[in-house]
Write a protein that holds these residues in place. Structure first.
Motif, mmCIF file in Angstrom:
data_model
loop_
_atom_site.group_PDB
_atom_site.id
_atom_site.type_symbol
_atom_site.label_atom_id
_atom_site.label_comp_id
_atom_site.label_asym_id
_atom_site.label_seq_id
_atom_site.Cartn_x
_atom_site.Cartn_y
_atom_site.Cartn_z
ATOM 1 N N SER A 104 0.886 -1.236 0.146
ATOM 2 C CA SER A 104 -0.204 0.070 -0.018
ATOM 3 C C SER A 104 0.691 1.204 -0.084
ATOM 4 N N TRP A 105 0.176 2.359 -0.216
ATOM 5 C CA TRP A 105 0.857 3.639 -0.122
ATOM 6 C C TRP A 105 1.413 4.214 1.135
ATOM 7 N N THR A 111 0.075 -0.006 -6.851
ATOM 8 C CA THR A 111 -0.723 0.457 -7.807
ATOM 9 C C THR A 111 -1.083 1.900 -7.589
ATOM 10 N N LYS A 131 -2.699 5.329 -7.785
ATOM 11 C CA LYS A 131 -3.885 6.089 -7.344
ATOM 12 C C LYS A 131 -3.849 7.555 -8.038
ATOM 13 N N GLY A 132 -5.284 7.832 -8.380
ATOM 14 C CA GLY A 132 -5.346 9.381 -8.968
ATOM 15 C C GLY A 132 -4.724 9.601 -10.483
ATOM 16 N N GLU A 167 -4.111 5.998 -13.829
ATOM 17 C CA GLU A 167 -4.485 5.235 -12.508
ATOM 18 C C GLU A 167 -4.839 3.590 -12.705
ATOM 19 N N GLY A 168 -4.357 2.925 -11.688
ATOM 20 C CA GLY A 168 -4.408 1.426 -11.839
ATOM 21 C C GLY A 168 -3.236 0.842 -12.073
ATOM 22 N N GLU A 197 1.700 8.949 3.627
ATOM 23 C CA GLU A 197 1.559 8.130 2.394
ATOM 24 C C GLU A 197 2.768 8.524 1.487
#
Length: 221
Positions: A96-97, A133, A135-136, A149-150, A176
């Motif tokens: 995760s971030w 992954t 984001k934004g 994004e993704g 983050e």
């Protein structure tokens, strides 16, 4: 031969090649449970499908998308050729971030429980590496280089940091990590988004560069 699911096609490809799951896994560079999960429909990630197709001698586009015949006659003329497959693949965690932001202060690489998901890459990292992954849309550009994004990005924590490279950094006012392009202007370093609607941030002694983005992988589901 027409197979309705990816799991059925993976099994059909392995049986066509006369291979058990363990030998196929070794040829692909993964563990046997990965092949087993694919054949049971438990793992639908596509990063290693081209290598499975290459190892079993079936069509890569048939295996991934059920398009065309399972085996293409090599005598038939075609403007599509199999790309040379990497000899080795390496497994890196998808984190995760927040975990990536904490990475800058981590005492040891890959702390316990850091991830329950992994992705493969042919890139041999110089140090601990992980996938994120995106984001934004801050790295989605109207033209030129663009990371949507993704997208999965692979971060090498010991790759050389230099202006012009895409990096993951930890800003002092955020828990983050942030993903930006490292640029230099007037002898100073900045974190620049590829999307011009987002602000540029300066790099000072409190900003930590976690790692350099060495690969981007767009997932299609």
């Amino acid at each position: 031969m027409c197979m309705s699911t990816l799991a059925e096609r993976v099994k059909a490809a392995r049986e066509y090649a006369g291979l058990k799951q363990a030998p196929l896994a070794k040829m692909v560079g993964v563990e046997q449970p990965v092949i087993s999960q694919l054949e049971r429909g438990k793992n639908l990630q596509s990063a290693h499908l081209p290598k499975i197709a290459h190892a079993t001698g079936v069509s890569a586009i048939w295996l991934s998308d059920n398009i065309g015949p399972m085996v293409v006659d090599s005598k038939e003329e075609s403007n599509v050729s199999m790309a040379e497959q990497p000899l080795h693949s390496y497994r890196y965690p998808v984190i995760s971030w927040v975990s990536a932001g904490s990475w800058a202060e981590a005492v040891e690489p890959y702390p316990a429980g850091i991830s329950d998901r992994y992705e493969f890459s042919e890139y041999d990292s110089k140090g601990p590496a992980f996938w994120l992954t995106v984001k934004g849309d801050s790295m989605t550009a109207p033209a030129g280089q663009s990371i949507t994004e993704g997208t999965l990005i692979l971060v090498d924590t010991e790759a050389e940091v230099a202006p012009g490279k895409l990096v993951v950094a930890k800003l002092p006012d955020s828990n983050e990590a942030t993903f930006k392009k490292l640029v230099s202007d007037g002898g100073r370093l900045f974190l620049k988004p590829l999307n011009p609607s987002y602000p540029i941030e300066s790099v000072d002694e409190n900003c930590r560069i976690v790692g350099v983005v060495v690969q981007a992988l767009q997932k299609f589901y």
